[in-house]
Write an enzyme that holds these catalytic residues in place. Structure first.
Site, PDB file in Angstrom:
ATOM      1  N   ASP A  29       0.845  -1.186   0.000  1.00 19.05           N
ATOM      2  CA  ASP A  29       0.000   0.000   0.000  1.00 19.05           C
ATOM      3  C   ASP A  29       0.893   1.253   0.000  1.00 19.05           C
ATOM      4  O   ASP A  29       1.895   1.321   0.710  1.00 19.05           O
ATOM      5  CB  ASP A  29      -0.892  -0.009   1.253  1.00 19.05           C
ATOM      6  CG  ASP A  29      -2.057   0.951   1.144  1.00 19.05           C
ATOM      7  OD1 ASP A  29      -3.202   0.502   1.130  1.00 19.05           O
ATOM      8  OD2 ASP A  29      -1.813   2.179   1.073  1.00 19.05           O
ATOM      9  N   HIS A  98     -10.352  -4.910  -3.729  1.00 20.58           N
ATOM     10  CA  HIS A  98      -9.042  -5.267  -3.156  1.00 20.58           C
ATOM     11  C   HIS A  98      -9.210  -5.661  -1.699  1.00 20.58           C
ATOM     12  O   HIS A  98     -10.144  -5.224  -1.025  1.00 20.58           O
ATOM     13  CB  HIS A  98      -8.052  -4.102  -3.270  1.00 20.58           C
ATOM     14  CG  HIS A  98      -8.566  -2.825  -2.683  1.00 20.58           C
ATOM     15  ND1 HIS A  98      -9.471  -2.021  -3.339  1.00 20.58           N
ATOM     16  CD2 HIS A  98      -8.340  -2.236  -1.480  1.00 20.58           C
ATOM     17  CE1 HIS A  98      -9.759  -0.972  -2.582  1.00 20.58           C
ATOM     18  NE2 HIS A  98      -9.098  -1.074  -1.450  1.00 20.58           N
TER      19      HIS A  98
END
Ligand code: 5GP
Ligand code: ZN
Length: 137
Positions: A29, A98
Site C-alpha cells: 500500500d 481489493h
C-alpha cells in the site's frame, strides 16, 4: 477507465509488487497503516464485493492467507487484520476490488473501532429474520 489499480496493472503507475500470478497482484500500500501493509488486487476490474464472482473472491482470500503467513514469517507480524471496504460509506476510496492484509505489531498505532449501537430486543429479531430471508445460497 480512470482506475488507479488498472493503471498499476497496465504498468502506467509504478508499484512495489510482492506477488503476481495470472489472476492477481499483491502490492505494498502506498499509504501504509503499518510496515508491510499489502493489497491483494485481482487483474480483472471488479468494483467491489457486489460485483466480483464467487470463485475469484475465494481465490483472493486464499491469497490473502498466504500473504498473512508471509508477513508473520518475514516481518515478524504478531497478528493480522484482513479488511475489505465496499462502497463510499464503508470507506472504499479505490473502486477496484481489493483486500487489505494489515500486519499488526505490539504497540502499533492502528485504530480499527466502532462504538456499539443500542438496538431494541424485538428489533433485533426483525433484523435477524430480514437478513435470514435474504440470504441466497
Ligand atoms: P480503500 O480505502 O479503497 O479500501 O483502500 C485503497 C487503498 O489504496 C488505500 O489504503 C490507499 O493507501 C491505497 N492506494 C491509493 N492509491 C495507491 C497507489 O497509487 N498505489 C498503491 N500501492 N496504493 C494506493
Ligand atoms: Zn480497475
Amino acid at each position: 477507465m480512470d482506475c488507479i489499480f488498472c493503471k498499476i496493472l497496465k504498468g502506467d503507475i509504478p508499484c512495489n509488487k510482492v506477488f503476481e500470478d495470472d489472476s492477481f497482484i499483491a502490492i505494498l500500500d502506498a499509504f501504509p497503516g503499518n510496515e508491510g501493509h499489502v493489497l491483494i488486487i485481482p487483474k480483472s476490474h471488479y468494483e467491489n464485493i457486489f460485483d466480483i464472482d464467487e470463485q475469484t473472491l475465494k481465490n483472493a482470500y486464499g491469497l490473502a492467507q498466504k500473504v498473512a503467513f508471509a508477513l508473520k514469517s518475514s516481518l515478524g507480524a504478531e497478528d493480522i487484520n484482513i479488511l475489505q471496504n465496499n462502497g463510499e460509506l464503508a470507506g472504499q476510496t479505490v473502486n477496484h476490488f481489493h483486500i487489505h492484509v494489515l500486519p499488526r505489531y505490539k504497540d502499533d498505532k492502528v485504530i480499527i473501532k466502532s462504538e456499539p449501537v443500542e438496538i431494541e430486543k424485538n428489533k433485533i429479531e426483525q433484523i435477524r429474520q430480514n437478513i435470514e430471508k435474504n440470504i441466497n445460497i
